[in-house]
Design a protein around this motif. Structure first.
Motif, PDB file in Angstrom:
ATOM      1  N   LYS A  32       0.848  -1.184   0.000  1.00  0.00           N
ATOM      2  CA  LYS A  32       0.000   0.000   0.000  1.00  0.00           C
ATOM      3  C   LYS A  32       0.884   1.234   0.000  1.00  0.00           C
ATOM      4  O   LYS A  32       1.941   1.244   0.620  1.00  0.00           O
ATOM      5  CB  LYS A  32      -0.895   0.026   1.239  1.00  0.00           C
ATOM      6  N   ARG A  33       0.439   2.256  -0.720  1.00  0.00           N
ATOM      7  CA  ARG A  33       1.160   3.521  -0.708  1.00  0.00           C
ATOM      8  C   ARG A  33       0.133   4.638  -0.640  1.00  0.00           C
ATOM      9  O   ARG A  33      -0.967   4.528  -1.160  1.00  0.00           O
ATOM     10  CB  ARG A  33       2.080   3.677  -1.910  1.00  0.00           C
ATOM     11  N   ARG A  34       0.507   5.688   0.016  1.00  0.00           N
ATOM     12  CA  ARG A  34      -0.401   6.826   0.194  1.00  0.00           C
ATOM     13  C   ARG A  34      -0.269   7.750  -1.010  1.00  0.00           C
ATOM     14  O   ARG A  34       0.827   8.137  -1.391  1.00  0.00           O
ATOM     15  CB  ARG A  34      -0.055   7.578   1.473  1.00  0.00           C
ATOM     16  N   VAL A  35      -1.398   8.091  -1.582  1.00  0.00           N
ATOM     17  CA  VAL A  35      -1.453   8.992  -2.729  1.00  0.00           C
ATOM     18  C   VAL A  35      -2.293  10.200  -2.313  1.00  0.00           C
ATOM     19  O   VAL A  35      -3.376  10.037  -1.754  1.00  0.00           O
ATOM     20  CB  VAL A  35      -2.103   8.290  -3.946  1.00  0.00           C
ATOM     21  N   VAL A  36      -1.802  11.381  -2.569  1.00  0.00           N
ATOM     22  CA  VAL A  36      -2.554  12.588  -2.245  1.00  0.00           C
ATOM     23  C   VAL A  36      -3.725  12.686  -3.213  1.00  0.00           C
ATOM     24  O   VAL A  36      -3.541  12.769  -4.423  1.00  0.00           O
ATOM     25  CB  VAL A  36      -1.659  13.841  -2.329  1.00  0.00           C
ATOM     26  N   LYS A 111     -10.196  15.691  11.320  1.00  0.00           N
ATOM     27  CA  LYS A 111      -9.644  14.853  10.262  1.00  0.00           C
ATOM     28  C   LYS A 111      -9.747  13.419  10.755  1.00  0.00           C
ATOM     29  O   LYS A 111      -9.352  13.121  11.876  1.00  0.00           O
ATOM     30  CB  LYS A 111      -8.181  15.246  10.032  1.00  0.00           C
ATOM     31  N   ALA A 113      -9.505   9.100   9.683  1.00  0.00           N
ATOM     32  CA  ALA A 113      -9.108   8.062   8.729  1.00  0.00           C
ATOM     33  C   ALA A 113     -10.214   7.020   8.679  1.00  0.00           C
ATOM     34  O   ALA A 113     -10.711   6.581   9.707  1.00  0.00           O
ATOM     35  CB  ALA A 113      -7.798   7.418   9.156  1.00  0.00           C
TER      36      ALA A 113
END
Length: 159
Positions: A32-36, A111, A113
């Protein structure tokens, strides 16, 4: 006696290894990678509106009324005729606008998640041992083929 004969016969058979074949399969490894996905700027902006507010202002007035048959009356150098009315403002209220700031709404900004379950189809390959029968008369023969460069398995032949 017959059973001891079978045991002797089995012990006379020797198994000789010809090689080892590894059967492999692919397994999914999820990274998994975080993408803006977006950018948000939260700010307050000052807006101006004009409201017309009606207020009542009081005045204090001196009313001078002359009666006929009386003496002469002069106000500010002006002589009044009999029966005439003259008003002189003594005091008056003036409106002075003072603005005060009040909180009209509290806005909470948070905010959080969230975990969302996704199903991703992944095609995975696997290997299985296949026996090809050479002719209809004898037992099936297993052939171990040389490995591809991708698989990198051992070679050898069994019959």
């Amino acid at each position: 006696m017959a059973s001891s004969f079978l045991m002797d016969r089995e012990s006379d058979m020797r198994r000789v290894p010809n090689g080892t074949l590894e059967l492999r399969e692919e397994r999914a490894v999820i990274e998994k990678r975080r993408v803006v996905a977006g950018h948000v700027t939260v700010r307050r902006e000052r807006r101006v509106r004009v409201e017309h507010v009606q207020i009542e202002l009081a005045e204090e007035v001196l009313v001078i009324e002359t009666m006929s048959g009386t003496g002469r009356v002069t106000v500010n150098g002006v002589s009044l005729e009999p029966g005439a009315v003259q008003e002189v403002i003594l005091s008056q209220e003036q409106a002075q606008v003072v603005k005060q700031v009040y909180v009209v709404e509290d806005v909470e900004i948070t905010k959080a998640a969230q975990v969302v379950l996704h199903t991703v189809p992944v095609e995975l390959a696997y290997e299985e041992l296949v026996l090809d029968e050479q002719d209809g008369n004898g037992p099936p023969t297993a052939t171990i083929s040389p490995p591809d460069e991708e698989s990198g398995g051992s070679t050898g032949e069994k019959s």
